[in-house]
Design a protein around this motif. Structure first.
Motif, PDB file in Angstrom:
ATOM      1  N   ARG A   1     -15.493  33.677  25.222  1.00  0.00           N
ATOM      2  CA  ARG A   1     -15.464  32.371  25.870  1.00  0.00           C
ATOM      3  C   ARG A   1     -14.029  31.863  25.813  1.00  0.00           C
ATOM      4  N   VAL A   2     -13.539  31.389  26.942  1.00  0.00           N
ATOM      5  CA  VAL A   2     -12.185  30.849  27.022  1.00  0.00           C
ATOM      6  C   VAL A   2     -12.262  29.449  27.616  1.00  0.00           C
ATOM      7  N   ALA A   3     -11.794  28.475  26.859  1.00  0.00           N
ATOM      8  CA  ALA A   3     -11.669  27.108  27.366  1.00  0.00           C
ATOM      9  C   ALA A   3     -10.196  26.913  27.703  1.00  0.00           C
ATOM     10  N   ALA A   4      -9.907  26.381  28.885  1.00  0.00           N
ATOM     11  CA  ALA A   4      -8.511  26.245  29.307  1.00  0.00           C
ATOM     12  C   ALA A   4      -8.402  25.251  30.453  1.00  0.00           C
ATOM     13  N   GLU A   5      -7.163  24.990  30.816  1.00  0.00           N
ATOM     14  CA  GLU A   5      -6.857  24.295  32.054  1.00  0.00           C
ATOM     15  C   GLU A   5      -6.264  25.340  32.982  1.00  0.00           C
ATOM     16  N   LEU A   6      -6.567  25.241  34.264  1.00  0.00           N
ATOM     17  CA  LEU A   6      -5.997  26.161  35.242  1.00  0.00           C
ATOM     18  C   LEU A   6      -4.936  25.430  36.053  1.00  0.00           C
ATOM     19  N   VAL A   7      -3.762  26.046  36.135  1.00  0.00           N
ATOM     20  CA  VAL A   7      -2.613  25.454  36.816  1.00  0.00           C
ATOM     21  C   VAL A   7      -2.236  26.345  37.992  1.00  0.00           C
ATOM     22  N   GLU A   8      -2.159  25.764  39.181  1.00  0.00           N
ATOM     23  CA  GLU A   8      -1.791  26.538  40.364  1.00  0.00           C
ATOM     24  C   GLU A   8      -0.322  26.938  40.311  1.00  0.00           C
ATOM     25  N   ASP A   9      -0.063  28.175  40.694  1.00  0.00           N
ATOM     26  CA  ASP A   9       1.303  28.678  40.871  1.00  0.00           C
ATOM     27  C   ASP A   9       1.401  29.096  42.332  1.00  0.00           C
ATOM     28  N   ASP A  10       2.089  28.302  43.146  1.00  0.00           N
ATOM     29  CA  ASP A  10       2.121  28.534  44.587  1.00  0.00           C
ATOM     30  C   ASP A  10       3.233  29.488  45.021  1.00  0.00           C
ATOM     31  N   ARG A  11       3.921  30.100  44.054  1.00  0.00           N
ATOM     32  CA  ARG A  11       5.010  31.019  44.402  1.00  0.00           C
ATOM     33  C   ARG A  11       4.473  32.318  45.015  1.00  0.00           C
ATOM     34  N   VAL A  12       5.142  32.766  46.039  1.00  0.00           N
ATOM     35  CA  VAL A  12       4.782  34.022  46.694  1.00  0.00           C
ATOM     36  C   VAL A  12       4.824  35.175  45.692  1.00  0.00           C
ATOM     37  N   GLU A  13       5.795  35.169  44.792  1.00  0.00           N
ATOM     38  CA  GLU A  13       5.938  36.255  43.813  1.00  0.00           C
ATOM     39  C   GLU A  13       4.696  36.378  42.927  1.00  0.00           C
ATOM     40  N   ALA A  14       4.139  35.243  42.509  1.00  0.00           N
ATOM     41  CA  ALA A  14       2.948  35.271  41.664  1.00  0.00           C
ATOM     42  C   ALA A  14       1.741  35.804  42.443  1.00  0.00           C
ATOM     43  N   LYS A  15       1.599  35.360  43.678  1.00  0.00           N
ATOM     44  CA  LYS A  15       0.492  35.826  44.524  1.00  0.00           C
ATOM     45  C   LYS A  15       0.621  37.315  44.807  1.00  0.00           C
ATOM     46  N   LYS A  16       1.828  37.754  45.136  1.00  0.00           N
ATOM     47  CA  LYS A  16       2.068  39.165  45.439  1.00  0.00           C
ATOM     48  C   LYS A  16       1.767  40.043  44.230  1.00  0.00           C
ATOM     49  N   SER A  17       2.180  39.601  43.054  1.00  0.00           N
ATOM     50  CA  SER A  17       1.925  40.361  41.832  1.00  0.00           C
ATOM     51  C   SER A  17       0.424  40.548  41.618  1.00  0.00           C
ATOM     52  N   MET A  18      -0.347  39.486  41.807  1.00  0.00           N
ATOM     53  CA  MET A  18      -1.802  39.569  41.656  1.00  0.00           C
ATOM     54  C   MET A  18      -2.389  40.529  42.678  1.00  0.00           C
ATOM     55  N   LEU A  19      -2.015  40.366  43.941  1.00  0.00           N
ATOM     56  CA  LEU A  19      -2.589  41.199  44.999  1.00  0.00           C
ATOM     57  C   LEU A  19      -2.140  42.655  44.894  1.00  0.00           C
ATOM     58  N   ASP A  20      -0.960  42.885  44.352  1.00  0.00           N
ATOM     59  CA  ASP A  20      -0.523  44.268  44.123  1.00  0.00           C
ATOM     60  C   ASP A  20      -1.357  44.928  43.027  1.00  0.00           C
ATOM     61  N   ASP A  21      -1.858  44.125  42.075  1.00  0.00           N
ATOM     62  CA  ASP A  21      -2.712  44.647  41.011  1.00  0.00           C
ATOM     63  C   ASP A  21      -4.146  44.839  41.493  1.00  0.00           C
ATOM     64  N   TYR A  22      -4.575  44.023  42.431  1.00  0.00           N
ATOM     65  CA  TYR A  22      -5.936  44.085  42.989  1.00  0.00           C
ATOM     66  C   TYR A  22      -5.842  44.364  44.486  1.00  0.00           C
ATOM     67  N   THR A  23      -5.445  45.587  44.818  1.00  0.00           N
ATOM     68  CA  THR A  23      -5.195  45.947  46.212  1.00  0.00           C
ATOM     69  C   THR A  23      -6.439  45.811  47.097  1.00  0.00           C
ATOM     70  N   ASN A  24      -7.634  45.911  46.506  1.00  0.00           N
ATOM     71  CA  ASN A  24      -8.865  45.750  47.296  1.00  0.00           C
ATOM     72  C   ASN A  24      -8.981  44.341  47.876  1.00  0.00           C
ATOM     73  N   LEU A  25      -8.310  43.356  47.279  1.00  0.00           N
ATOM     74  CA  LEU A  25      -8.345  41.986  47.798  1.00  0.00           C
ATOM     75  C   LEU A  25      -7.492  41.810  49.047  1.00  0.00           C
ATOM     76  N   ARG A  26      -6.609  42.761  49.308  1.00  0.00           N
ATOM     77  CA  ARG A  26      -5.718  42.648  50.466  1.00  0.00           C
ATOM     78  C   ARG A  26      -6.477  42.681  51.794  1.00  0.00           C
ATOM     79  N   ALA A  27      -7.718  43.119  51.780  1.00  0.00           N
ATOM     80  CA  ALA A  27      -8.535  43.069  53.002  1.00  0.00           C
ATOM     81  C   ALA A  27      -8.879  41.630  53.373  1.00  0.00           C
ATOM     82  N   MET A  28      -8.832  40.717  52.372  1.00  0.00           N
ATOM     83  CA  MET A  28      -9.200  39.320  52.608  1.00  0.00           C
ATOM     84  C   MET A  28      -8.042  38.348  52.387  1.00  0.00           C
TER      85      MET A  28
END
Length: 130
Positions: free
Chosen positions: A71-98
């Motif tokens: 169980r993890v309790a936290a606050e979620l903070v948006e990071d709108d940088r392209v670099e952060a989004k690209k890093s995530m999508l490069d790790d989860y390439t199956n998401l690139r379809a959407m």
């Protein structure tokens, strides 16, 4: 943080709880990614979960695997940088379809003030803060 990320990835599916007004909302998620020393998740800005987190960034994450639950309790903070989004999508390439880092919909958020608790019926709880 690394142990939490690896547990979430190995569990495959975890559940993210948010609040909408006075109603709890829970849904399955599957992304966990470390970027620049922070643990991130991913969603779409068009989804209800994004609107719920914008109104109240507090969340809880729950996952279960091999007799251990996290169980993890936290606050979620948006990071709108392209670099952060690209890093995530490069790790989860199956998401690139959407999703694409430049589509205006992809949203990555990092956990802030996180308290992660690993529990089981056979061992004392193990708590990590990050």
């Amino acid at each position: 943080m690394e142990k939490v990320c690896e547990f979430l990835k190995s569990a495959g599916t975890y559940y993210l709880a948010t609040v909408e007004g006075d109603q709890p909302r829970v849904r399955p998620f599957g992304t966990a990614h470390i970027f620049e020393g922070k643990l991130y998740i991913q969603t779409g800005k068009s989804k209800s979960v994004s609107k719920q987190l914008a109104a109240n960034p507090k969340c809880e994450i729950c996952a279960f695997k091999d007799g251990v639950w996290l169980r993890v309790a936290a606050e979620l903070v948006e990071d709108d940088r392209v670099e952060a989004k690209k890093s995530m999508l490069d790790d989860y390439t199956n998401l690139r379809a959407m999703y694409d880092e430049n589509d205006g919909n992809t949203q990555v958020l990092y956990l802030k003030n996180a308290i992660a608790t690993f529990s089981s019926f056979t061992a004392a709880p193990e708590v990590h803060k990050f």
